[in-house]
Design an enzyme around this catalytic site. Sequence first.
Site, PDB file in Angstrom:
ATOM      1  N   SER A  35       0.803  -1.232   0.000  1.00 38.01           N
ATOM      2  CA  SER A  35       0.000   0.000   0.000  1.00 38.01           C
ATOM      3  C   SER A  35       0.829   1.271   0.000  1.00 38.01           C
ATOM      4  O   SER A  35       0.340   2.320   0.399  1.00 38.01           O
ATOM      5  CB  SER A  35      -0.928   0.000   1.228  1.00 38.01           C
ATOM      6  N   SER A 105       2.532  -7.366   2.272  1.00 43.53           N
ATOM      7  CA  SER A 105       2.050  -6.339   3.178  1.00 43.53           C
ATOM      8  C   SER A 105       0.516  -6.271   3.141  1.00 43.53           C
ATOM      9  O   SER A 105      -0.160  -7.217   3.519  1.00 43.53           O
ATOM     10  CB  SER A 105       2.692  -4.999   2.804  1.00 43.53           C
ATOM     11  N   PHE A 106      -0.052  -5.157   2.698  1.00 40.24           N
ATOM     12  CA  PHE A 106      -1.503  -5.033   2.571  1.00 40.24           C
ATOM     13  C   PHE A 106      -2.068  -6.135   1.676  1.00 40.24           C
ATOM     14  O   PHE A 106      -3.146  -6.685   1.942  1.00 40.24           O
ATOM     15  CB  PHE A 106      -1.838  -3.653   2.009  1.00 40.24           C
ATOM     16  N   ASP A 226      12.187  -5.733   9.682  1.00 34.97           N
ATOM     17  CA  ASP A 226      11.080  -4.973   9.100  1.00 34.97           C
ATOM     18  C   ASP A 226      10.654  -3.861  10.054  1.00 34.97           C
ATOM     19  O   ASP A 226      10.275  -4.121  11.200  1.00 34.97           O
ATOM     20  CB  ASP A 226       9.912  -5.918   8.822  1.00 34.97           C
ATOM     21  N   HIS A 254      11.291  -4.656   4.900  1.00 36.70           N
ATOM     22  CA  HIS A 254       9.938  -4.936   4.432  1.00 36.70           C
ATOM     23  C   HIS A 254       9.915  -5.461   2.998  1.00 36.70           C
ATOM     24  O   HIS A 254       8.881  -5.938   2.540  1.00 36.70           O
ATOM     25  CB  HIS A 254       9.100  -3.659   4.539  1.00 36.70           C
TER      26      HIS A 254
END
Length: 278
Positions: A35, A105-106, A226, A254
């Site tokens: 995102s 992630s998202f 991260d 990340h």
Amino acid sequence: MTDNPELGTMLPTCGYRTNCHDQGEGDAVILLHGSGAGVSGWANWRGLIPELAKSWRVLAPDLVGFGYTETPDGFTFRFMDSWVDQVFGVMDALGIARAHIVGNSFGGAVALWMAHRQPERSGRLVLMGPGGWPLAVGAELASLWGYKPSPEAMRQAMSVMAYNQGLITDELVEMRYRATLREGAQEAFESVFPPPYQRWLDAQALPIAALQGITNEVLLIHGRDDRVVDPKVSWNLHQHLINSQFHSISRCGHWTMIEHGRRFRQLVENFLEEERAA
């Protein structure tokens, strides 16, 4: 014709068109991006798509609100329905009944919701630095979602993502910064996660009972260093996903698929091949 590598095929989905890369043949694997500002399916997965496409049919859509997917004026984002419906819409448009999902992630949170909603259409899940577990919004994530276009702000946003700061090249910063200058791009981005941010992070998490009801095979991959999504998110998900395994990578932030691209690809390929060999 265009020489813009971020542009794929425009597919009809949910009343708007989704930009989606489609390469390779065979069983489908869908790559879902995160995102961050200026993100797209191609920006997140450009290193993985051609390699994975040697053995699989690889789809990398731009989630609505991001990249080159159309975001209609006044579009109301429904957490997490908007993106779950969209990805299943991509599958419907291409006649794909079932697909493995790789979510960053998202995108990892979206993958979990897909498996919860329609488990028969979701194959194996790879969750990389995923959302999907209750967590307080940290300064790093707040700065990413609060991005305002400038080269300096984009460089700062990129630096939060990586353990290896050598990856934050002028070329990368310029590419992602220019992506946020396209007409309507920043407005769409700001409409996805307007402050206060905590409500949107909370909305990504399934109830524990729902997590425990997911029977898909799941591979969790998380950078030990991260700063955007605490590694304990993957560890906690691992405790409740009944068919899961957890792989932690040191000296990694990340961006596992970028910082440790070969290792990440090998983990994903081995995990997906297990089903073929069964």
